[in-house]
Design a protein around this motif. Sequence first.
Motif, short mmCIF file in Angstrom:
data_model
loop_
_atom_site.label_atom_id
_atom_site.label_comp_id
_atom_site.label_asym_id
_atom_site.label_seq_id
_atom_site.Cartn_x
_atom_site.Cartn_y
_atom_site.Cartn_z
N ASP A 135 -4.74 -2.75 12.03
CA ASP A 135 -3.52 -3.06 11.28
C ASP A 135 -3.78 -3.13 9.77
O ASP A 135 -2.94 -3.62 9.02
N LEU A 136 -4.93 -2.60 9.34
CA LEU A 136 -5.23 -2.55 7.92
C LEU A 136 -4.93 -1.16 7.36
O LEU A 136 -5.18 -0.15 8.02
N LEU A 137 -4.40 -1.13 6.14
CA LEU A 137 -4.23 0.12 5.41
C LEU A 137 -4.99 -0.02 4.09
O LEU A 137 -4.69 -0.88 3.27
N ILE A 138 -6.01 0.83 3.92
CA ILE A 138 -6.87 0.77 2.74
C ILE A 138 -6.46 1.90 1.81
O ILE A 138 -6.67 3.08 2.12
N ASP A 139 -5.87 1.56 0.68
CA ASP A 139 -5.39 2.54 -0.29
C ASP A 139 -6.45 2.70 -1.37
O ASP A 139 -6.60 1.85 -2.25
N ARG A 140 -7.17 3.81 -1.32
CA ARG A 140 -8.27 4.02 -2.27
C ARG A 140 -7.76 4.40 -3.66
O ARG A 140 -8.47 4.20 -4.64
N ASP A 141 -6.58 4.95 -3.75
CA ASP A 141 -6.01 5.27 -5.06
C ASP A 141 -5.68 4.00 -5.84
O ASP A 141 -5.95 3.90 -7.03
N ARG A 142 -5.10 3.03 -5.17
CA ARG A 142 -4.64 1.81 -5.84
C ARG A 142 -5.62 0.66 -5.71
O ARG A 142 -5.38 -0.43 -6.25
N HIS A 143 -6.71 0.89 -5.01
CA HIS A 143 -7.70 -0.17 -4.78
C HIS A 143 -7.03 -1.40 -4.15
O HIS A 143 -7.22 -2.53 -4.58
N GLU A 144 -6.26 -1.14 -3.09
CA GLU A 144 -5.54 -2.22 -2.40
C GLU A 144 -5.75 -2.12 -0.90
O GLU A 144 -5.90 -1.03 -0.34
N VAL A 145 -5.71 -3.28 -0.25
CA VAL A 145 -5.77 -3.35 1.20
C VAL A 145 -4.56 -4.16 1.66
O VAL A 145 -4.30 -5.24 1.13
N SER A 146 -3.83 -3.63 2.62
CA SER A 146 -2.65 -4.34 3.11
C SER A 146 -2.70 -4.48 4.62
O SER A 146 -3.34 -3.69 5.32
N ARG A 147 -2.01 -5.51 5.10
CA ARG A 147 -1.92 -5.77 6.54
C ARG A 147 -0.47 -6.05 6.85
O ARG A 147 0.11 -7.01 6.36
N HIS A 148 0.14 -5.17 7.63
CA HIS A 148 1.57 -5.29 7.94
C HIS A 148 2.41 -5.42 6.66
O HIS A 148 3.35 -6.20 6.58
N GLY A 149 2.03 -4.65 5.63
CA GLY A 149 2.78 -4.64 4.39
C GLY A 149 2.42 -5.73 3.41
O GLY A 149 2.89 -5.75 2.27
N GLU A 150 1.54 -6.67 3.82
CA GLU A 150 1.13 -7.77 2.93
C GLU A 150 -0.23 -7.44 2.32
O GLU A 150 -1.19 -7.14 3.02
N THR A 151 -0.30 -7.49 0.99
CA THR A 151 -1.54 -7.16 0.28
C THR A 151 -2.55 -8.28 0.42
O THR A 151 -2.24 -9.45 0.20
N LEU A 152 -3.79 -7.91 0.76
CA LEU A 152 -4.88 -8.87 0.83
C LEU A 152 -5.58 -8.90 -0.51
O LEU A 152 -5.81 -7.87 -1.13
N ARG A 153 -5.93 -10.08 -0.97
CA ARG A 153 -6.54 -10.24 -2.29
C ARG A 153 -8.07 -10.12 -2.18
O ARG A 153 -8.77 -11.12 -2.01
N LEU A 154 -8.55 -8.89 -2.29
CA LEU A 154 -9.98 -8.63 -2.25
C LEU A 154 -10.51 -8.43 -3.67
O LEU A 154 -9.81 -7.90 -4.53
N THR A 155 -11.75 -8.83 -3.90
CA THR A 155 -12.39 -8.53 -5.18
C THR A 155 -12.81 -7.07 -5.18
O THR A 155 -12.79 -6.38 -4.16
N ARG A 156 -13.23 -6.57 -6.36
CA ARG A 156 -13.65 -5.17 -6.46
C ARG A 156 -14.79 -4.86 -5.49
O ARG A 156 -14.77 -3.86 -4.79
#
Length: 229
Positions: A135-156
């Motif tokens: 259920d994770l979506l890892i967006d490498r363009d935006r450097h973002e990880v989301s779960r069911h549409g909610e962004t997870l706050r990961l460090t670089r």
Amino acid sequence: MRALIVENDDRVARALARTLRAEGYDVERSRSVREAAEAIGTADFEIALVDLGLDDGDGVEVIRLLRDRAATGVIAVTARGEQTDRVRGLRAGADDYLVKPFGVAELLARIEAVTRRLRVLRTGPAPRGTIGHGDLLIDRDRHEVSRHGETLRLTRKEFEVLVLLARNAGAVVERERILDQVWQSAWEGSSRTLDTHMTSLRAKLGPSARITTVRGVGYRLEAAGPADG
């Protein structure tokens, strides 16, 4: 090049400033959360060294303010050596940490590793596409990880580790490879930093992704099952 030192101990601050100036940095020093917030609001810094124990608050507050400055590398410099304190700093957005007392060579090595990685991110080609894992979506363009549409706050660094594991899901990724590709270093200090980042990453991902430790070898992101898509 500009550097920010957030440190309420004059002796430590002077020593850090001398070291950074010898490396060609213009140095600004803040003694408190309030002073640091003012400095961050008026100037850009390539590197920030932030003590966690400040007179008017927690240095984690400063790290959170710096988190929005993508071009600033952040190293927590602290006398708090317990893992819980290190994890707090890394979760807030620090790229690395140093526990007092430390040597000049170690400080410079960590600064170089952090700034080198940021230069690559700024000047190198941006990674393309997304990676789906359960259920994770890892967006490498935006450097973002989301779960069911909610962004997870990961460090670089957490993001980069997750991308590397996800691109090799189901296979063991050796510790040396992670250190080389994410930290561009394999010295003992960076190895301990990897352990702390992995603890933080697992906590943030929760049951969405299972990262197992293969003792003496590395880590494996378990492949998502058919039901996960």
